[in-house]
Design an enzyme around this catalytic site. Structure first.
Site, PDB file in Angstrom:
ATOM      1  N   ASP A  32      56.504 -57.041  57.222  1.00  0.00           N
ATOM      2  CA  ASP A  32      57.906 -57.429  57.078  1.00  0.00           C
ATOM      3  C   ASP A  32      58.621 -57.296  58.420  1.00  0.00           C
ATOM      4  O   ASP A  32      59.469 -58.097  58.778  1.00  0.00           O
ATOM      5  CB  ASP A  32      58.619 -56.527  56.056  1.00  0.00           C
ATOM      6  CG  ASP A  32      58.128 -56.796  54.643  1.00  0.00           C
ATOM      7  OD1 ASP A  32      57.226 -57.650  54.485  1.00  0.00           O
ATOM      8  OD2 ASP A  32      58.639 -56.142  53.714  1.00  0.00           O
ATOM      9  N   ASP A  36      60.686 -60.052  60.444  1.00  0.00           N
ATOM     10  CA  ASP A  36      62.095 -59.896  60.832  1.00  0.00           C
ATOM     11  C   ASP A  36      62.288 -60.162  62.327  1.00  0.00           C
ATOM     12  O   ASP A  36      63.297 -60.731  62.740  1.00  0.00           O
ATOM     13  CB  ASP A  36      62.590 -58.481  60.502  1.00  0.00           C
ATOM     14  CG  ASP A  36      62.691 -58.284  59.000  1.00  0.00           C
ATOM     15  OD1 ASP A  36      62.644 -59.296  58.264  1.00  0.00           O
ATOM     16  OD2 ASP A  36      62.805 -57.122  58.564  1.00  0.00           O
ATOM     17  N   GLU A 111      50.352 -76.193  29.842  1.00  0.00           N
ATOM     18  CA  GLU A 111      51.150 -75.351  30.737  1.00  0.00           C
ATOM     19  C   GLU A 111      52.044 -74.476  29.893  1.00  0.00           C
ATOM     20  O   GLU A 111      52.199 -74.718  28.697  1.00  0.00           O
ATOM     21  CB  GLU A 111      52.051 -76.242  31.621  1.00  0.00           C
ATOM     22  CG  GLU A 111      51.276 -77.162  32.524  1.00  0.00           C
ATOM     23  CD  GLU A 111      52.156 -78.254  33.130  1.00  0.00           C
ATOM     24  OE1 GLU A 111      53.389 -78.191  32.976  1.00  0.00           O
ATOM     25  OE2 GLU A 111      51.590 -79.161  33.733  1.00  0.00           O
ATOM     26  N   LYS A 113      55.804 -73.159  28.843  1.00  0.00           N
ATOM     27  CA  LYS A 113      57.141 -73.754  28.839  1.00  0.00           C
ATOM     28  C   LYS A 113      58.103 -72.693  29.364  1.00  0.00           C
ATOM     29  O   LYS A 113      58.446 -71.737  28.665  1.00  0.00           O
ATOM     30  CB  LYS A 113      57.519 -74.189  27.424  1.00  0.00           C
ATOM     31  CG  LYS A 113      58.800 -74.996  27.389  1.00  0.00           C
ATOM     32  CD  LYS A 113      59.004 -75.628  26.028  1.00  0.00           C
ATOM     33  CE  LYS A 113      60.129 -76.638  26.021  1.00  0.00           C
ATOM     34  NZ  LYS A 113      61.392 -76.124  26.520  1.00  0.00           N
ATOM     35  N   ARG A 134      69.504 -80.887  36.021  1.00  0.00           N
ATOM     36  CA  ARG A 134      69.240 -81.905  35.021  1.00  0.00           C
ATOM     37  C   ARG A 134      70.530 -82.642  34.640  1.00  0.00           C
ATOM     38  O   ARG A 134      70.534 -83.851  34.453  1.00  0.00           O
ATOM     39  CB  ARG A 134      68.615 -81.246  33.788  1.00  0.00           C
ATOM     40  CG  ARG A 134      68.326 -82.215  32.693  1.00  0.00           C
ATOM     41  CD  ARG A 134      67.399 -81.582  31.678  1.00  0.00           C
ATOM     42  NE  ARG A 134      66.984 -82.578  30.715  1.00  0.00           N
ATOM     43  CZ  ARG A 134      67.657 -82.863  29.622  1.00  0.00           C
ATOM     44  NH1 ARG A 134      68.768 -82.241  29.359  1.00  0.00           N
ATOM     45  NH2 ARG A 134      67.230 -83.798  28.795  1.00  0.00           N
ATOM     46  N   GLU A 170      61.189 -75.684  37.233  1.00  0.00           N
ATOM     47  CA  GLU A 170      62.141 -74.809  36.563  1.00  0.00           C
ATOM     48  C   GLU A 170      62.578 -73.707  37.518  1.00  0.00           C
ATOM     49  O   GLU A 170      61.746 -73.125  38.214  1.00  0.00           O
ATOM     50  CB  GLU A 170      61.416 -74.203  35.351  1.00  0.00           C
ATOM     51  CG  GLU A 170      62.291 -73.730  34.256  1.00  0.00           C
ATOM     52  CD  GLU A 170      62.751 -74.854  33.313  1.00  0.00           C
ATOM     53  OE1 GLU A 170      62.416 -76.050  33.526  1.00  0.00           O
ATOM     54  OE2 GLU A 170      63.482 -74.513  32.378  1.00  0.00           O
ATOM     55  N   TYR A 222      56.187 -78.269  38.061  1.00  0.00           N
ATOM     56  CA  TYR A 222      55.218 -78.718  37.062  1.00  0.00           C
ATOM     57  C   TYR A 222      55.116 -80.222  36.852  1.00  0.00           C
ATOM     58  O   TYR A 222      54.466 -80.669  35.923  1.00  0.00           O
ATOM     59  CB  TYR A 222      55.469 -78.031  35.723  1.00  0.00           C
ATOM     60  CG  TYR A 222      56.926 -78.033  35.251  1.00  0.00           C
ATOM     61  CD1 TYR A 222      57.615 -79.222  35.036  1.00  0.00           C
ATOM     62  CD2 TYR A 222      57.590 -76.832  35.011  1.00  0.00           C
ATOM     63  CE1 TYR A 222      58.926 -79.214  34.592  1.00  0.00           C
ATOM     64  CE2 TYR A 222      58.900 -76.819  34.564  1.00  0.00           C
ATOM     65  CZ  TYR A 222      59.566 -78.013  34.362  1.00  0.00           C
ATOM     66  OH  TYR A 222      60.854 -78.008  33.931  1.00  0.00           O
ATOM     67  N   LYS A 285      50.351 -81.988  28.128  1.00  0.00           N
ATOM     68  CA  LYS A 285      50.565 -83.280  28.751  1.00  0.00           C
ATOM     69  C   LYS A 285      49.226 -83.994  28.833  1.00  0.00           C
ATOM     70  O   LYS A 285      48.212 -83.369  29.174  1.00  0.00           O
ATOM     71  CB  LYS A 285      51.109 -83.096  30.183  1.00  0.00           C
ATOM     72  CG  LYS A 285      52.406 -82.314  30.233  1.00  0.00           C
ATOM     73  CD  LYS A 285      52.846 -82.003  31.662  1.00  0.00           C
ATOM     74  CE  LYS A 285      54.136 -81.217  31.633  1.00  0.00           C
ATOM     75  NZ  LYS A 285      54.539 -80.690  32.940  1.00  0.00           N
ATOM     76  N   LYS A 309      56.918 -74.723  20.496  1.00  0.00           N
ATOM     77  CA  LYS A 309      57.821 -73.579  20.684  1.00  0.00           C
ATOM     78  C   LYS A 309      57.317 -72.379  19.893  1.00  0.00           C
ATOM     79  O   LYS A 309      57.034 -72.486  18.700  1.00  0.00           O
ATOM     80  CB  LYS A 309      59.220 -73.939  20.196  1.00  0.00           C
ATOM     81  CG  LYS A 309      59.857 -75.091  20.971  1.00  0.00           C
ATOM     82  CD  LYS A 309      60.739 -74.587  22.077  1.00  0.00           C
ATOM     83  CE  LYS A 309      62.116 -74.427  21.538  1.00  0.00           C
ATOM     84  NZ  LYS A 309      63.148 -74.439  22.530  1.00  0.00           N
ATOM     85  N   CYS A 403      89.643 -47.054   9.008  1.00  0.00           N
ATOM     86  CA  CYS A 403      89.089 -46.844  10.350  1.00  0.00           C
ATOM     87  C   CYS A 403      88.244 -45.566  10.363  1.00  0.00           C
ATOM     88  O   CYS A 403      88.725 -44.502   9.962  1.00  0.00           O
ATOM     89  CB  CYS A 403      90.227 -46.739  11.353  1.00  0.00           C
ATOM     90  SG  CYS A 403      89.653 -46.328  13.006  1.00  0.00           S
ATOM     91  N   CYS A 406      90.205 -42.930  12.672  1.00  0.00           N
ATOM     92  CA  CYS A 406      91.528 -42.347  12.428  1.00  0.00           C
ATOM     93  C   CYS A 406      91.982 -42.490  10.982  1.00  0.00           C
ATOM     94  O   CYS A 406      93.070 -42.034  10.633  1.00  0.00           O
ATOM     95  CB  CYS A 406      92.555 -42.959  13.380  1.00  0.00           C
ATOM     96  SG  CYS A 406      92.953 -44.670  12.982  1.00  0.00           S
ATOM     97  N   CYS A 421      91.642 -52.092  13.287  1.00  0.00           N
ATOM     98  CA  CYS A 421      92.414 -50.903  12.971  1.00  0.00           C
ATOM     99  C   CYS A 421      93.792 -51.117  13.609  1.00  0.00           C
ATOM    100  O   CYS A 421      93.890 -51.248  14.830  1.00  0.00           O
ATOM    101  CB  CYS A 421      91.744 -49.658  13.563  1.00  0.00           C
ATOM    102  SG  CYS A 421      92.849 -48.241  13.543  1.00  0.00           S
ATOM    103  N   CYS A 427      94.985 -44.251  17.473  1.00  0.00           N
ATOM    104  CA  CYS A 427      93.551 -44.249  17.182  1.00  0.00           C
ATOM    105  C   CYS A 427      92.795 -43.909  18.471  1.00  0.00           C
ATOM    106  O   CYS A 427      92.897 -44.641  19.466  1.00  0.00           O
ATOM    107  CB  CYS A 427      93.160 -45.624  16.640  1.00  0.00           C
ATOM    108  SG  CYS A 427      91.411 -45.771  16.289  1.00  0.00           S
TER     109      CYS A 427
END
Ligand code: IVH
Length: 675
Positions: A32, A36, A111, A113, A134, A170, A222, A285, A309, A403, A406, A421, A427
Site C-alpha cells: 500500500d 501511495d 449466474e 442475481k 437504468r 450491478e 455480467y 442465460k 428468485k 400507555c 404512564c 399516548c 409521559c
C-alpha cells in the site's frame, strides 16, 4: 512531450495496473505504501501540468465535492428487465420453450442475481466514457463522476477491446461495508439504510462523489449488449471482458442442461449467506449468441434469459410476548418477543409488528407459533401464524389500551395506523425523547447531552423540558456535585464537562430558525419541512399564526403535516415552551439580510476554523441565500469561510487558489445591495 509529461502517462498506467491487481484480481504485487508513493508522485506532476488533465486519471478516484445535477442520457440499447420464476417447474417450462425454438441441445450460463442497482458503462478507445443508471430502461442518469470512484471499475482497458462498446452490471455494497456504514449512521443519529441495495442506490445518486469514493461500492459486470460482441457465446464475452480488466464475478457456471441449472440454484440457495454481497436469486442465460438472436425479445424482457428468485428465508418460532414502545411523539409501537431463532445469518429475538392493524390482520394469539422472515429490511417481520399449533385456550393478542409507561388511555387519530399516548407533557419516554431530539446534531446541536445525562437531569428534577436547558446555568453548583448514577463508576461531572455543556447550550441559541423548528419535534415535521417552513414564514411569530391554507401552500407540506403543526400550537404548553425559548434568546427568525435573497446562488462554501457562532448558523445563512455548503475544499469551491486556527482546509484552499474570506466579508456578501 517532455520527461515529466511522459512520466505522468507512465504513472497512470502503473497505477491503473496496480489498482486492478488490488481491487479486481485481489492479488496486489506492491505494498500500500509503494502504491501511495506512486499516487503522490502523479498528483504532484499533474498539478504542475494542468494541460495533461484527464478525467480518467487514477488521482481522480477520490471524487469531487459537488457534482452538478445528473444529466439524463438515452440508452443505446434499452435496459430491459428479466422475467421472474419462483419454482423448479417454471424453470423447466422456460427450458422447454427455449428448446422448442432453438433445438434440443442448449447450454445455459448460470449466474447469481446480484441485489444492487444496475449500471451501463460505455468505453471508447479503452477509456471509460459514461456510466448511466437504468432509469426507466430507456433513459437513465449519467452518474459517471460517481462511478469513476468505484475501485474495481477500470478507467482504462488493456488487450483487444472493441473501439466502442457497452458493458452492464450491478453496483453493490458488500455486507461488511453496509454494516459499518449503518453503525456510523446510528452513532451520528442519521437514518439507517434499510438494506445494502438501498444503500448502493442512494450512494450512487449522491451529489458529492468524494463521499461516494469512501463508501466502498463495488461493480460486478455480467453482460455485453449489442450486435458485435467479441465472441459467439455469452460466457466467452465475459472471459474477454475479464481480460480487458473488468471484475467478472467468479460465481458463474456453464450448465449443459436444465438439471445442472437446478443443481446450481439449489447450491446457491444454501450458500448465499457466505457471499460478501447480497443476491436474491439466479439468472440463467442461453450461452450461444446466435441462439439468443433466434429467441429474441418480448416488449419488456429477453426470451433467452430468466431469473429465478429465492424465497425469503423464513423460520417458525414461538411468540413469547408483545412489548409496547413509546416514542418521542407518543406513537406506540408493538414489538414481538420471540424464542430465539437462527435466520439468514443472525439470531432473531424480536420482530416489529408495526401497529394494531397488523396484529389484527395476523389474528395473533398468545404463545402462537409464528413465521419470521427477513426480507430486504434489517428488522425481521412476522409474516404468518401456524394456526394448527395454537392451543385452544390461547387468547388473541389485544393491543394495549393504556400507555405502558404512564397509564394514560391511548388515542387513535382518524386515518392513522398508530395509537398515541396523548400525555405529551408527563409521559417519561416522550419527555426524554423530545429533549434528545432537541439537542441532536441536526436540531440545536448541543454537545455533551447524551441519553443518560438527559435522564439523570430529568430524574433529579433539574429540567422538565427543552426550555429548561437554558436555565441550567443557574444550577451550576448542583450540577458539579452530581454523580452519574447510571454508570458503574462514581466519576463526578467535572468542572470542565459542565463548562463545555454550558458553552454548548449558549452556542445553540444561534443554531438558526430552521434548526429550531426541527428541534421542536412536531410530528411529521422533519429537517426538510422545517427548512421549507422557515424559508416561507421567516419568523417563529409568523409560523405560530399560520393558517391551514398557508401551511399547505409550502413546498412538500401535505395535509397531515399542516394539521400536525396546527395541533402542536393548539396546545398552550407548546406555545409557552416556544415563547420561553425566544425569551432566552434562541434565534427564532431568519436573518433579514439573508432571508429570501439569492445572493449566493451557484456559490459553494466550505466552512472551517473557529468562528464566533456555530457552523450551523453560517450554514443556514448560506443555504437560505441560495448557496451550497460542502465538507471539503476542491477546485469547485467558491469560498472558504475561515475562522481562527483553520488547518488543512485553509492550506488546500490556498494551493487551489480558492478565495478565502472571514466573517465580516461574508456578512458583506449577504447584505442586499439596497441596504
Ligand atoms: S442480465 C437482458 N444478469 O436483474 C439481460 N441481470 O431483473 C439484462 N441483475 O436489471 C440483465 N444480476 O439489474 C443480468 N447476473 C445478472 C444479474 C442481473 C442482477 C439485475 C439487473 C437487471 C435485473 C433484471
Amino acid at each position: 512531450m517532455n520527461r515529466e509529461e511522459e512520466r505522468i502517462i507512465e504513472l497512470r498506467k502503473q497505477l491503473e495496473y496496480h489498482n486492478k491487481k488490488y481491487y479486481v484480481d485481489n492479488a496486489p504485487d506492491i505494498t500500500d505504501f509503494e502504491f501511495d508513493l506512486l499516487m503522490l508522485e502523479l498528483e504532484t506532476l499533474e498539478k504542475k501540468h494542468p494541460e495533461m488533465s484527464d478525467p480518467n486519471s487514477p488521482t481522480l478516484r477520490v471524487g469531487q465535492d459537488i457534482n452538478k445535477e445528473f444529466v439524463q442520457v438515452e440508452h443505446k440499447y434499452p435496459m430491459l428487465s428479466l422475467s421472474n420464476t419462483y419454482s423448479e417447474g417454471e424453470l423447466r417450462d422456460f427450458d422447454n420453450r427455449v428448446r422448442k425454438t432453438v433445438g434440443d441441445t442448449v447450454e445455459y450460463v448460470c449466474e447469481l442475481k446480484y441485489d444492487g442497482t444496475s449500471i451501463s458503462l460505455t468505453y471508447e478507445d479503452g477509456a471509460l466514457q459514461r456510466a448511466v443508471t437504468r432509469g426507466d430502461g430507456v433513459k437513465g442518469d449519467d452518474v459517471t463522476v460517481n462511478v469513476r470512484t468505484i475501485r474495481n471499475v477500470p478507467l482504462k482497458l488493456h488487450g483487444d477491446y472493441p473501439q466502442e462498446f457497452e458493458i452492464r452490471g450491478e453496483i453493490l455494497m458488500p455486507f461488511a461495508v453496509f454494516d459499518r456504514l449503518n453503525e456510523e449512521r446510528d452513532a451520528s443519529g442519521e437514518q439507517l439504510f434499510a438494506n445494502p441495495r438501498n444503500a448502493a442506490a442512494g450512494t450512487l445518486k449522491l451529489q458529492n462523489s468524494s463521499i461516494v469514493a469512501k463508501r466502498g461500492l463495488e461493480c460486478y459486470l455480467y453482460y455485453i449488449p449489442g450486435e458485435n460482441t467479441p465472441t459467439s457465446t455469452h460466457y466467452g464475452n465475459l472471459q474477454k471482458a475479464k481480460e480487458w480488466g473488468f471484475y467478472i464475478p467468479p460465481y458463474t457456471s456453464v450448465c449443459k442442461n436444465i438439471d445442472e441449472v437446478i443443481a446450481f440454484v439449489e447450491r446457491w440457495d444454501k450458500e448465499r449467506a457466505e457471499l460478501p454481497v447480497p443476491i436474491d436469486g439466479v439468472v440463467l442465460k442461453v450461452n450461444d449468441i446466435s441462439k439468443q438472436i433466434l429467441l429474441g425479445y418480448t416488449a419488456k424482457v429477453p426470451r433467452w434469459a430468466i431469473a429465478y428468485k429465492f424465497k425469503a428465508e423464513r423460520e417458525a418460532t414461538l411468540l413469547v410476548g408483545v412489548d409496547y414502545q413509546v416514542g418521542r411523539t407518543g406513537a406506540v409501537t408493538p414489538v414481538a418477543n420471540l424464542e430465539p431463532v437462527h435466520l439468514a445469518g443472525t439470531t432473531v429475538k424480536r420482530a416489529s409488528l408495526h401497529n394494531a392493524d397488523i396484529i389484527a390482520e395476523l389474528d395473533l394469539h398468545d404463545n402462537d407459533t409464528v413465521y419470521v422472515e427477513k426480507g430486504g429490511e434489517i428488522i425481521p417481520k412476522i409474516v404468518g401464524v401456524d394456526v394448527s399449533k395454537r392451543k385452544p385456550e390461547s387468547k388473541p393478542v389485544r393491543f394495549v389500551t393504556v400507555c405502558p409507561e404512564c397509564g394514560t388511555t391511548l388515542v387513535r387519530i382518524d386515518g392513522e395506523a398508530n395509537f398515541y399516548c396523548p400525555n405529551e407533557l408527563d409521559c417519561p419516554p416522550q419527555i426524554s425523547g423530545k429533549i434528545e431530539h432537541f439537542v441532536s446534531r441536526k436540531a440545536m446541536n448541543i454537545d455533551g447531552l447524551g441519553k443518560e445525562t438527559i435522564d439523570l437531569l430529568l430524574s433529579k428534577g433539574f429540567i422538565h423540558n427543552a426550555a429548561d436547558l437554558y436555565e441550567l446555568h443557574t444550577k451550576r453548583d448542583k450540577l458539579l456535585g452530581l454523580e452519574r448514577e447510571n454508570t458503574a463508576s462514581t466519576s463526578r461531572i467535572q468542572e470542565k464537562t459542565v463548562q463545555n455543556l454550558m458553552n454548548s447550550i449558549e452556542d445553540s441559541k444561534s443554531a438558526g430558525f430552521p434548526s429550531l423548528l426541527n428541534a421542536l419535534g412536531i410530528r411529521y415535521i422533519g429537517e426538510t419541512a422545517s427548512r421549507n417552513l422557515a424559508m416561507t414564514f421567516k419568523s417563529m411569530q409568523a409560523f405560530m399564526q399560520a393558517t391551514y391554507d398557508e401551511l399547505i401552500e409550502v413546498a412538500d407540506v401535505g395535509e397531515q403535516m399542516a394539521k400536525s403543526v396546527l395541533r402542536y400550537f393548539s396546545q398552550p404548553e407548546n406555545r409557552t415552551l416556544v415563547e420561553r425559548l425566544i425569551a432566552y434568546g434562541v434565534k427564532a427568525n431568519l436573518d433579514e439580510q439573508a432571508a429570501g435573497n439569492d445572493k449566493l446562488n451557484g456559490k459553494t462554501f466550505v466552512i472551517t476554523g473557529t468562528l464566533s457562532r456555530p457552523r450551523e448558523y453560517f450554514k443556514n445563512l448560506i443555504l437560505t441565500a441560495g448557496g451550497k455548503v460542502s465538507d471539503s475544499v476542491s477546485a469547485k469551491t467558491s469560498y472558504l469561510l475561515a475562522g481562527e486556527n483553520a488547518g488543512s482546509k485553509l492550506s488546500k484552499a490556498e494551493k487551489l487558489g480558492v478565495q478565502i474570506i472571514g466573517e465580516q466579508e461574508f456578512e458583506q456578501m449577504i447584505i442586499p445591495a439596497d441596504k
